[in-house]
Design a protein around this motif. Sequence first.
Motif, PDB file in Angstrom:
ATOM      1  N   ARG B 814       3.051  49.268  43.500  1.00  0.00           N
ATOM      2  CA  ARG B 814       3.494  48.891  42.063  1.00  0.00           C
ATOM      3  C   ARG B 814       2.532  47.897  41.455  1.00  0.00           C
ATOM      4  NH1 ARG B 814       8.856  50.374  41.081  1.00  0.00           N
ATOM      5  NH2 ARG B 814       8.845  49.424  39.044  1.00  0.00           N
ATOM      6  N   VAL B 818       1.251  48.474  37.456  1.00  0.00           N
ATOM      7  CA  VAL B 818       0.886  47.460  36.209  1.00  0.00           C
ATOM      8  C   VAL B 818      -0.322  46.903  36.121  1.00  0.00           C
ATOM      9  CG1 VAL B 818       3.610  47.303  36.198  1.00  0.00           C
ATOM     10  CG2 VAL B 818       2.328  45.905  37.666  1.00  0.00           C
ATOM     11  N   ARG B 889       6.173  36.281  47.835  1.00  0.00           N
ATOM     12  CA  ARG B 889       6.781  35.556  46.663  1.00  0.00           C
ATOM     13  C   ARG B 889       5.827  35.618  45.553  1.00  0.00           C
ATOM     14  NH1 ARG B 889       9.712  32.550  50.080  1.00  0.00           N
ATOM     15  NH2 ARG B 889       8.215  30.878  50.005  1.00  0.00           N
ATOM     16  N   GLN B 892       5.293  39.042  43.998  1.00  0.00           N
ATOM     17  CA  GLN B 892       6.175  39.410  43.129  1.00  0.00           C
ATOM     18  C   GLN B 892       6.395  38.879  41.772  1.00  0.00           C
ATOM     19  OE1 GLN B 892       8.892  38.907  46.913  1.00  0.00           O
ATOM     20  NE2 GLN B 892      10.339  39.931  45.346  1.00  0.00           N
ATOM     21  N   LEU B 895       3.528  40.502  39.839  1.00  0.00           N
ATOM     22  CA  LEU B 895       4.024  41.765  39.596  1.00  0.00           C
ATOM     23  C   LEU B 895       4.955  41.679  38.233  1.00  0.00           C
ATOM     24  CD1 LEU B 895       3.781  44.600  40.324  1.00  0.00           C
ATOM     25  CD2 LEU B 895       5.959  44.455  41.745  1.00  0.00           C
ATOM     26  N   LEU B 896       5.876  40.979  38.286  1.00  0.00           N
ATOM     27  CA  LEU B 896       6.579  40.759  37.103  1.00  0.00           C
ATOM     28  C   LEU B 896       6.381  40.134  35.925  1.00  0.00           C
ATOM     29  CD1 LEU B 896      10.133  39.695  39.059  1.00  0.00           C
ATOM     30  CD2 LEU B 896       9.814  41.698  37.882  1.00  0.00           C
ATOM     31  N   GLY B 899       4.322  43.061  34.564  1.00  0.00           N
ATOM     32  CA  GLY B 899       5.346  43.858  34.150  1.00  0.00           C
ATOM     33  C   GLY B 899       5.822  43.487  32.690  1.00  0.00           C
ATOM     34  N   GLN B 900       5.985  42.558  32.226  1.00  0.00           N
ATOM     35  CA  GLN B 900       6.621  41.767  31.344  1.00  0.00           C
ATOM     36  C   GLN B 900       5.579  41.825  30.248  1.00  0.00           C
ATOM     37  OE1 GLN B 900       7.830  38.169  32.736  1.00  0.00           O
ATOM     38  NE2 GLN B 900       9.978  38.968  33.202  1.00  0.00           N
ATOM     39  N   ARG B 902       3.011  43.820  29.945  1.00  0.00           N
ATOM     40  CA  ARG B 902       2.720  45.304  29.937  1.00  0.00           C
ATOM     41  C   ARG B 902       3.895  46.233  29.147  1.00  0.00           C
ATOM     42  NH1 ARG B 902      -1.179  48.362  32.624  1.00  0.00           N
ATOM     43  NH2 ARG B 902      -0.899  50.565  32.663  1.00  0.00           N
ATOM     44  N   TYR B 903       5.062  46.126  29.580  1.00  0.00           N
ATOM     45  CA  TYR B 903       6.045  46.529  29.010  1.00  0.00           C
ATOM     46  C   TYR B 903       6.590  46.129  27.886  1.00  0.00           C
ATOM     47  CZ  TYR B 903       5.861  49.265  33.309  1.00  0.00           C
ATOM     48  OH  TYR B 903       5.459  50.017  34.325  1.00  0.00           O
TER      49      TYR B 903
END
Lengths: 182, 933
Positions: B814, B818, B889, B892, B895-896, B899-900, B902-903
């Motif tokens: 994942r 991203v 951690r 993660q 990653l978030l 993601g925030q 990118r999306y």
Amino acid sequence: MIERSLLEGLDATMARLTQLAEDHRRAQEYDLSCERMAYVAAQLITLQGELSALRRSADLLASLGAADEAEVWRKTCVQLRTGSPRALQSPGRALVTGDVELLRLVAYAAGGTLIARERRILLARELARRIDTLEAAQSCRHAAGDGREIDLQPLRQALELLSTAGTLTLAQLMQLETLVVG
Amino acid sequence: MRYPTCWDADRVRSVLTTESRQKERELFLQTHRPFQMIRVDFCKEPGSWGPFIPEEELRAIVQSGPVDAHNRLFFVVGEAGSGKSELCQWLEYMVDPDARLAVHIPRSMTSAAHVVALLRDRLGADVALSRAPIATQADHVALSAVVLLYERGGTLAPPDLWAPVLLSAGLRAEIAAHLAQAGDVAHEPLLPDSQVRELCSLHGVAVASDRVPAVAAALRLLIGQALEQTLWLGDMRRLLAQLSDVAVQQGRRPLLLLEDITAFQILGDLLLDYLLDLTSGHFDAVIGVTTGFEQTQLAGATLVGDLTHIHHRLRARFVLSDDQGRSFGLEEELVNLARAYLGAITVSDAAWAHADGAFDGLYPFTEIALRRAFDSLHEEGNPRQTPRLLLEHVIGAALLGSEPPPITLDRSSYLVRPPALFRSEDGVSEDLASLLRWYGEIGEEDVTLDARIATLWGVTAPEHLFQDGRIRVPRAYITLPPSSAPPDADWQGELRELQRWMALGGRYPSRETLKRGVERAILWLGDPRSLGSQDALSPAQATIYYTRGDERLPIFIEDGSGDQDPTGSYVKVRVGRAPEDRAILEELVYLELSGAEPAHVCHNLALTLEWARRHWDSYHQEVRTLLREQMGGLTAEQLILSAWRLLHGLIGPGDDYLSSETPSLDDDAYDRLTPWSPERQAICYTTGRALWRWQDIVRRLFIGAFTLRETLLDQERYVAGTSDLDIRADLERLARLRLDTLRSLPFKVRPGGHAIQALLLPLQRYARALHGLDVPAAWRSDMQDLRRREEHLQAQQHLDHPALGRRLRELHWRCGEVGVTWHESWDVALETLTAITPEDLHVLVMQVSELRGGAGDRLSDDIWAYQEFRHALRPVIAHPYWSAAATVRRIQDELLRAGQERYRRDARMLVSTAAYRELLQVTRRLRQELIDD
């Protein structure tokens, strides 16, 4: 704060990431819908303009006593009413899905516009011919010493407007209405 | 002291004249000792010469020329008083009067008029000095003086004022009178002061009475120069040529004996020019020259300006003294010379008949006294052993003095007192010391003197010193073994300076020698500047070292020796002039000068060592006190032990700190050992790391202070040190140290040369950090942390490990999805968590629980207990699980965050937009249009 296991933490992270991806997809679809809506709106506004111009032309000819020509407007209305798609009343779904309903709505707007424009041009020619006749008659009366005179200038201005290429703006339509009614 | 004499002072003066020429011929020949060693630098006469010849051979060389040979020059070079005039005088007396016409110009005859008169006398001329009338000559001299006055200026200014005086009839009459008696050696001097005063007053020239002598001298000098230029100098060459021709015609060759050309100025140059022109006459010229004058003045006196030019024209060059001012052969002839003069002066006397054997016919001298006095002769600060100095300042002074010679010699400014080589603690009085100094015979083990000498002059000595008719005093120094290098030639001079300082204090020029001797003795016992253990033998040891001054031990010689007093932080070994230390200090000077072993020099080595120990202890204590005062009461040992304890606390238990292995000093090693968290105890962590880098120095200091060998503790010193240690108080003292005041602390750590303040800086900062740490709060924070960890571990108890593995793999891809950059270290964390078993987690949770439970009883404000707890905590919180979990951690979070970024999240409902509502209005109007048909 309640401690959670590593697995729970990872699950939550993945779920949150999935949600983010879904939101992203929706945003992209919304953009497409907006583009479709803008296109359809432009088509329908054009159709509305052509229909208004056709109705004014018919009203003018009717005021000059050409009843047959005035019938053209009524027939056109009937024709378009009977052929209108369901999406014309509520276009939202067709715009979001982009399916065949949307195609029908676009085809209706484009076809209606062509019909109205063609008939408006015919009526404009007839109106021109009748104005010319009135002028000739008035010239004869002047020659005979009849001093009565009809003001044909507003009619000519209205004709000029109706002869344009069927792309009347809302302002032009208002002007035409003033000329004819006034 | 008594001083029986049997000579007449006038007789002494008539015999011991400065100039040889002052003596009658008989007396001269009675006292003359043949020159046995005249060095021949070169000689162009046939034969093999040198390097030394006696005076007879010199005479033969000088007389060897044919009568009509051209000028032959001989230089006799020597220091003033070395015998040049004696040699010239001897040649004059010894020359064959039928074959040679000797013309001896003594040193005292420096006037051109005198020389001209002498030459005329030898020529047998009885005519006036010049054919021109005397009055005309006087006018000539006066006019010449006026010309010189205008050309040269000087005291007589302005010239217009003085010209009438010079040209006055009175002055010209004075000059004429002077010329009339020029042939008379004893003529009156020209223009006495009173006459000058009259002349000035007559011509209206105002001269203050106090300036009359200076003005008169200037006038005399001016007229004298005019006289030489106008009359004598111009006449000189002609006169010499005449003399030469006349002598040769008589079948004799002229022998010019010029005692000392140094005494002449223009006249000397003129004479030399004439003689150097070898074809100008038929002279044999023996010219006396002092060594310095030949090198500096004579070269410039020639037209060529080169001494080589002169030497090339010499027939021979004879030298009477060496470069050190010692007359050749005089040392060997010393006794004979003295005996000759004393024989000419003294008559036998019953007053010392009973002691005559002690003097061997040299009364009031002995051979030893003569030689010692001769060796001690100095002039203008340099040693100078010449006959004149010996006769005037040893023999003459002793004979004319009112006290016995030892006292006179002690007081002479031409003699440097030889040092007393006997031990001082044997009851030797000042008079006896003086007598022994000059007359004592120095043996291998004692200094002895014929008791009759002391008795004759009334010098008393303790009874125990008398032995076999001699006074015996033990020697201070024992003769060096043959294998030892001889001491410095000036060792007696330095010993003399020491004895003078010991007696009177004041300036002591050669005190550096004493300092080096003292330093040597003190260093036998170890370096007192080192504050380490003297018993430490490990090569790994380091010590705190006092480093003020250079590498040498700072020593202060007291009582105005010329040393600067110790000040503030500059402590020095103090050496005073206590009478009881005299013998030891003399031995130390001699020790340094001779380079010999102490056993050869020190009379009683135990005493010397005891003296050195006293000074060692005193100085060492001063150095320690200085350090303690500067460090707010901390001793060197307390400092080392405090640093040792702080590092122990920092490093934790279990390691062999005294091992010779050099510890790793990189940051990772520190992180593995430190009890401090870089986040929660940041100051302790940072300052601890700075101190950590000094661990090797501290270890070596500890070895140097408290071990016998590297791992063998010196229990006695260690126990003493630790019993004196109050770590809480010392920590406070360290924390309170003012580093700005310690910047110039004169201590270093050796070896390595680290300034002590460089060690004190991390120590003080770390101590301050520990002192400033809120221990209870830190305990609480740690306990909370432990509780959180325990809760976290509890939450993992039912972890689905296969599912965790899958999720971790998903996490990886994942991240790729991203666009999160993957780090290699993350793989390690994922592998750790994938591999961890339920059992591992169980053990970890047990450890955490145990720590929490155990610490509960120990909570206090004790920094040392807290450090122990932190060390126990370290392996638990350093378990790889924690870093792996933290890494996951972080992944993660990354990653978030990605993601925030990118999306997009701006999706809306289409039907709720304004645009859609407008569209509905359009359709509504359209439908309305169609309906309204």
